[in-house]
Design an enzyme around this catalytic site. Structure first.
Site, PDB file in Angstrom:
ATOM      1  N   LYS A   1      26.268  41.069 -11.107  1.00  0.00           N
ATOM      2  CA  LYS A   1      25.496  40.806  -9.880  1.00  0.00           C
ATOM      3  C   LYS A   1      24.216  40.037 -10.221  1.00  0.00           C
ATOM      4  CE  LYS A   1      22.180  44.428  -8.975  1.00  0.00           C
ATOM      5  NZ  LYS A   1      21.020  44.147  -8.165  1.00  0.00           N
TER       6      LYS A   1
ATOM      7  N   LYS B   1      20.769  51.284 -16.645  1.00  0.00           N
ATOM      8  CA  LYS B   1      19.365  51.101 -17.030  1.00  0.00           C
ATOM      9  C   LYS B   1      19.063  51.830 -18.333  1.00  0.00           C
ATOM     10  CE  LYS B   1      17.289  49.748 -12.703  1.00  0.00           C
ATOM     11  NZ  LYS B   1      16.325  50.033 -11.636  1.00  0.00           N
TER      12      LYS B   1
ATOM     13  N   LYS C   1      17.178  40.396 -11.257  1.00  0.00           N
ATOM     14  CA  LYS C   1      16.007  39.945 -12.021  1.00  0.00           C
ATOM     15  C   LYS C   1      16.260  40.117 -13.515  1.00  0.00           C
ATOM     16  CE  LYS C   1      13.755  42.025  -8.430  1.00  0.00           C
ATOM     17  NZ  LYS C   1      13.465  43.384  -7.989  1.00  0.00           N
TER      18      LYS C   1
HETATM   19  P1  ADP Z   1      17.300  43.619  -8.852  1.00  0.00           P
HETATM   20  O1  ADP Z   1      18.672  44.082  -9.262  1.00  0.00           O
HETATM   21  O2  ADP Z   1      17.172  42.147  -8.882  1.00  0.00           O
HETATM   22  O3  ADP Z   1      16.215  44.346  -9.625  1.00  0.00           O
HETATM   23  P2  ADP Z   1      16.532  45.380  -6.686  1.00  0.00           P
HETATM   24  O4  ADP Z   1      17.125  46.563  -7.374  1.00  0.00           O
HETATM   25  O5  ADP Z   1      15.046  45.287  -6.617  1.00  0.00           O
HETATM   26  O6  ADP Z   1      17.134  44.048  -7.339  1.00  0.00           O
HETATM   27  O7  ADP Z   1      17.122  45.326  -5.231  1.00  0.00           O
HETATM   28  C1  ADP Z   1      16.408  45.197  -4.015  1.00  0.00           C
HETATM   29  C2  ADP Z   1      17.386  45.123  -2.857  1.00  0.00           C
HETATM   30  O8  ADP Z   1      18.207  43.965  -2.987  1.00  0.00           O
HETATM   31  C3  ADP Z   1      18.351  46.309  -2.807  1.00  0.00           C
HETATM   32  O9  ADP Z   1      18.642  46.613  -1.456  1.00  0.00           O
HETATM   33  C4  ADP Z   1      19.563  45.784  -3.495  1.00  0.00           C
HETATM   34  O10 ADP Z   1      20.742  46.456  -3.117  1.00  0.00           O
HETATM   35  C5  ADP Z   1      19.578  44.329  -3.048  1.00  0.00           C
HETATM   36  N1  ADP Z   1      20.235  43.470  -4.049  1.00  0.00           N
HETATM   37  C6  ADP Z   1      19.849  43.332  -5.350  1.00  0.00           C
HETATM   38  N2  ADP Z   1      20.638  42.453  -5.988  1.00  0.00           N
HETATM   39  C7  ADP Z   1      21.550  42.020  -5.059  1.00  0.00           C
HETATM   40  C8  ADP Z   1      22.639  41.089  -5.122  1.00  0.00           C
HETATM   41  N3  ADP Z   1      22.944  40.449  -6.230  1.00  0.00           N
HETATM   42  N4  ADP Z   1      23.354  40.871  -4.000  1.00  0.00           N
HETATM   43  C9  ADP Z   1      23.041  41.525  -2.847  1.00  0.00           C
HETATM   44  N5  ADP Z   1      22.035  42.416  -2.725  1.00  0.00           N
HETATM   45  C10 ADP Z   1      21.286  42.667  -3.824  1.00  0.00           C
END
Ligand code: ADP
Ligand code: TRP
Length: 329
Positions: free
Chosen positions: A193, A112, A196
Site C-alpha cells: 500500500k 510496525k 509514508k
Molecule cells: P500512512 O500509512 O501513510 O502512515 P496513515 O496510517 O497516517 O498513513 O493513514 C491515515 C489515513 O489514510 C487512514 O484512514 C488510512 O486508512 C488511510 N490510508 C493510508 N494509506 C492509504 C492508502 N494507500 N490507500 C487508501 N487509504 C490509505
C-alpha cells in the site's frame, strides 16, 4: 450520523490518505445530516520513532493541510487528541477488558514491530485500544478510514460490545466507511500500500509541485513481466479515475482503461496526463495552504476551539463510564 476520524501527524499527507480517507471526511462534513469530529492523533504518532523538536510543526502542518483541503471548523469539530485527557482515561478502562491475544493479532502492530525492532514499546501494542477510546468516547457511529484500519475498527466494535454486555449499554458499535479507493498502492511497488514509510518515491504528497508529480509518475512502476503483471498499471488507472471530475476526464479514463486491457496503452501519453490531472486537482489546495502558512495563530485557534467542544462531550461519557464501573463514590 455522528462521524469521527483521526490521522497521525507524521510525515507528509499523500494521495492515498486523501483518496482513502480525507476526501470522504470532506464529503461527509458537507452533508448537513452528519455531525463530524476530526482530530490529529498526536498520541498515536509518538508510538513511532520521532523527533520532539519536529512534532509541533507536524501537528500544525497537518491541521493546516486539512483546513486547506476543505475541513471547515464551522461544520466540524477539529481538535488535537492529546488536549483531551478523556481519550487516555478511557484507554486505561478499555485496557482492562481487552484480551492480550486480540492485540497480538493486529497486523499493523506486527508490521510496525518488525520495522522498528529497537522500539517495540507498549504504546505501539496498545495503539488499537487508544483508537477504540478515541472513537467511543464521542459515541461515534461511523468512521471514515482506509482499508488498513478496518481491523482496528473491528476491535473497536468488539470493545463496545464487551463493555455494553458487562456494564450496561453505553456505546454504539461504529462501522467503517470506505471510499471507492480504500487501498491505493505504492508507486514503486504495487504489491504494497502507498505509505509514508515506503519512502518519498513511493507516494505523491498532496503538496508536491507539478514538476515533482511529473517526475514521480514518470518513474512509477506500470506493467511488468512483458505486460503480464498489470498491477502497477491498474493502480495508476485507479488513481486517474479517482481524480477525473469533468466529462472529458472521465471519457479519457474509459479510453485509457480500454487501451490497457487491450495491451496498447501508451504510457508516454498516459503518464504525463495523469500527472497533470493530479497537479491540477490540488492547485486550489496549494493556494490556500500557502495562505495558511503565514497564519499559525489561526490554526492554533481552530484546535483550541475544537478542544473545548470535544472536552465537554468526552468528560460526559467518561463520567457515565465511571458510574457503570462503580468508581464514583
Ligand atoms: P500512512 O500509512 O501513510 O502512515 P496513515 O496510517 O497516517 O498513513 O493513514 C491515515 C489515513 O489514510 C487512514 O484512514 C488510512 O486508512 C488511510 N490510508 C493510508 N494509506 C492509504 C492508502 N494507500 N490507500 C487508501 N487509504 C490509505
Ligand atoms: N490509526 C489511524 C491511522 O493510522 C489514526 C487514528 C487514530 C484514527 N485514532 C483514530 C482513525 C480513530 C479513526 C478513528 O490512520
Amino acid at each position: 450520523m455522528r462521524i469521527l476520524s483521526g490521522i497521525q501527524p507524521s510525515g507528509e499527507l499523500h494521495i492515498g490518505n486523501y483518496l482513502g480517507a480525507i476526501k470522504n471526511w470532506i464529503k461527509l462534513q458537507n452533508d448537513s445530516k452528519n455531525e463530524c469530529w476530526f482530530f490529529v492523533a498526536d498520541y498515536h504518532s509518538i508510538t513511532e520513532n520521532y523527533d520532539p523538536k519536529e512534532k509541533p510543526k507536524e501537528i500544525l502542518d497537518l491541521t493546516a493541510d486539512l483546513l486547506s483541503l476543505g475541513l471547515d471548523p464551522e461544520k466540524s469539530v477539529i481538535f488535537q487528541q492529546s488536549q483531551i485527557p478523556g481519550h487516555t482515561d478511557l484507554t486505561w478502562i478499555f485496557n482492562t477488558i481487552t484480551p492480550l491475544g486480540e492485540l497480538e493479532r493486529m497486523t499493523q502492530y506486527k508490521d510496525k514491530a518488525a520495522s522498528q525492532k529497537q522500539n517495540i514499546n507498549v504504546g505501539l501494542f496498545d495503539y488499537p485500544v487508544l483508537m477504540a477510546a478515541d472513537i467511543l468516547i464521542y459515541k461515534s457511529e461511523a468512521v471514515p478510514v482506509g482499508e488498513d484500519q478496518v481491523q482496528h475498527l473491528e476491535l473497536t466494535r468488539e470493545t463496545a460490545r464487551r463493555f455494553n454486555d458487562r456494564f450496561g449499554k453505553v456505546f454504539p458499535e461504529p462501522k467503517p466507511l470506505l471510499t471507492e479507493t480504500p487501498r491505493i498502492m505504492s508507486l514503486i511497488d504495487p504489491t504494497k500500500k502507498m505509505s509514508k514509510s515506503g519512502g518519498e518515491k513511493s507516494y505523491i504528497a498532496i503538496s508536491d509541485s507539478p514538476e515533482t508529480i511529473q517526475e514521480k509518475i514518470k518513474t512509477a512502476v506500470s506493467d511488468t513481466g512483458g505486460g503480464k503483471d498489470k498491477r502497477g498499471g491498474y493502480n495508476l488507472l485507479e488513481i486517474f479515475n479517482a481524480f477525473a471530475e469533468t466529462k472529458e476526464e472521465k471519457s479519457d479514463y474509459s479510453n485509457y482503461k480500454r487501451y490497457h486491457e487491450e495491451g496498447t496503452l501508451k504510457y508516454a501519453e498516459f503518464k504525463p496526463a495523469l500527472a497533470n490531472l493530479i497537479a491540477n486537482y490540488f492547485a486550489d489546495y496549494r493556494k490556500k495552504r500557502a495562505e495558511l502558512s503565514g497564519n499559525p495563530d489561526y490554526v492554533k485557534k481552530v484546535l483550541a476551539d475544537g478542544a473545548q467542544k470535544a472536552s465537554a462531550v468526552a468528560a460526559k461519557t467518561l463520567q457515565e463510564v465511571k458510574q457503570k464501573l462503580g468508581l464514583i463514590i
